[in-house]
Design an enzyme around this catalytic site. Structure first.
Site, short mmCIF file in Angstrom:
data_model
loop_
_atom_site.label_atom_id
_atom_site.label_comp_id
_atom_site.label_asym_id
_atom_site.label_seq_id
_atom_site.Cartn_x
_atom_site.Cartn_y
_atom_site.Cartn_z
N ASP A 47 0.84 -1.31 -0.16
CA ASP A 47 -0.12 0.07 -0.18
C ASP A 47 0.71 1.42 0.13
O ASP A 47 1.91 1.43 0.93
CB ASP A 47 -0.92 0.02 1.16
CG ASP A 47 -1.86 1.10 1.50
OD1 ASP A 47 -2.58 1.40 0.68
OD2 ASP A 47 -1.34 2.20 2.10
N TYR A 52 3.07 10.20 -1.04
CA TYR A 52 4.24 9.73 -0.14
C TYR A 52 5.45 9.84 -0.98
O TYR A 52 6.18 8.88 -1.17
CB TYR A 52 4.00 8.00 0.22
CG TYR A 52 2.59 7.86 0.87
CD1 TYR A 52 1.94 8.70 1.78
CD2 TYR A 52 2.21 6.58 1.32
CE1 TYR A 52 0.90 8.21 2.48
CE2 TYR A 52 1.27 6.07 1.73
CZ TYR A 52 0.46 6.98 2.27
OH TYR A 52 -0.53 6.74 3.14
N GLN A 162 -10.43 1.38 4.32
CA GLN A 162 -9.16 1.59 5.13
C GLN A 162 -9.21 2.64 6.31
O GLN A 162 -9.62 3.90 6.14
CB GLN A 162 -7.84 2.05 4.34
CG GLN A 162 -6.71 1.88 4.98
CD GLN A 162 -5.29 1.87 4.09
OE1 GLN A 162 -4.30 2.27 4.52
NE2 GLN A 162 -5.55 1.75 2.71
#
Length: 340
Positions: A47, A52, A162
């Site tokens: 993931d 990021y 999530q």
């Protein structure tokens, strides 16, 4: 490593996954070593997110020749169809793949975000069109707001949800998880270490191992961390009275000064990015002070606008002294910045 179904998608994944934030503090060779070690140990679910930093690029390089062995999930924080599609194309290029197994609108927590997501011609329509084109296999969603996560599950338009769940954040088990299971959604667990606040990784993972219906996503930046996660989830569930006592000690320690990222404190009239600024200590711990300064600069500079009005503290359901904590975090940020 045991394989488990990812909700009703038909995809089988390893019993524990891999969270992609920590590898941003590694160089490409180091990240490749950790990621390939995870594959060698049987982890198949990875993931990451467009936001990021270079995590997607590192996965794209590390999984060259291994794409058939891994299930890749990534995310977009965009709230318009055009911007979300631009991020999707960027993610496809960075990950060096023609199709992303699970694509997730990220951190959908506010009513206006929900409305933007489901507006005619909005993000969900665009993602479902991309799914029909084969660029996405399944669409999931992430949130830090429990009421919003339940609302998202109830739409019936997602394959997975999530949400944070760990020793000190257990509210999701009461309603969200049962509702998601009843709807056939896979349940992905982020923040298994409470954003870095739980420093006994084995304890944190054993707590989560008790529920075989969760796909836990610990972030790893060393082979040893990968080994710990694999060993815990390859073994039978084990939770002792001593474990529970340690867990309660964490709850007692963190309960009064731990930001759960519910975002009830926002918006700030002065434009302070309260939620993310409240996490600066965690960011600095996970990324290193030098990278944290770069990653969180915009957020932390906004704290200088705080006039100590206290409005945020009145909204906090956990009664956190938010202005005081923001000042503490700003002082820490300034010390890290000065050390560069």
């Amino acid at each position: 490593m045991r394989l488990v179904p990812l909700g009703s998608t038909g995809i089988m994944v390893s019993a524990v996954g891999f969270g992609g934030i920590p590898i941003i503090r590694l160089d490409f060779d180091e990240a490749q070593t950790v990621l390939r070690h995870a594959v060698d140990r049987g982890i198949t679910f990875f993931d990451t997110a467009n936001r990021y930093v270079d995590s997607e690029e590192k996965m794209g390089r590390a999984f060259a020749g291994l794409r058939h062995k891994v299930v890749i999930a990534t995310k977009t924080g965009q709230r318009t169809a055009k911007a979300a599609m631009e991020e999707l194309e960027l993610s496809l290029a960075r990950l060096k793949t023609d199709s992303i197994d699970l694509y997730q609108p990220h951190q959908v927590s506010k009513p206006e975000e929900f409305e933007a997501l489901f507006a005619p011609g909005g993000v969900m329509d665009a993602l479902e069109a991309a799914r029909d084109q084969g660029k996405i296999r399944h669409v999931g969603v992430t949130s830090h707001s429990l009421p919003m996560a339940r609302k998202l599950v109830a739409t019936g338009r997602f394959a997975t949800v999530q949400f944070p769940y760990n020793i000190v954040e257990t509210e999701a088990a009461e309603a969200l998880f049962p509702e998601a299971r009843a709807a056939g959604l896979g349940i992905l667990v982020m923040k298994p270490f409470a954003g870095g606040m739980l420093d006994d990784g084995g304890l944190a993972l054993r707590f989560l191992r008790r529920d075989p219906g969760l796909l836990v996503l610990p972030g790893c930046d060393t082979p040893q961390q990968v080994d710990l996660a694999v060993d815990v989830f390859a073994a039978e569930a084990d939770w002792t009275e001593a474990d529970e006592a340690k867990a309660q000690a964490y709850r007692d320690e963190l309960g009064s000064r731990f930001c759960r990222r519910c975002e009830y404190c926002q918006p700030c009239p002065q434009g302070v990015s309260i939620t993310y600024a409240m996490m600066y200590k965690v960011v600095a711990r996970r990324m290193s002070p030098a990278k944290a300064v770069q990653f969180a600069a915009t957020t932390m500079e906004s704290v200088r606008n705080c006039v100590d009005c206290g409005e945020c503290a009145t909204r906090c359901p956990y009664n956190l002294p938010i202005p005081e904590m923001l000042r503490e975090h700003l002082d820490l940020y300034d010390s890290h910045k000065a050390a560069q």
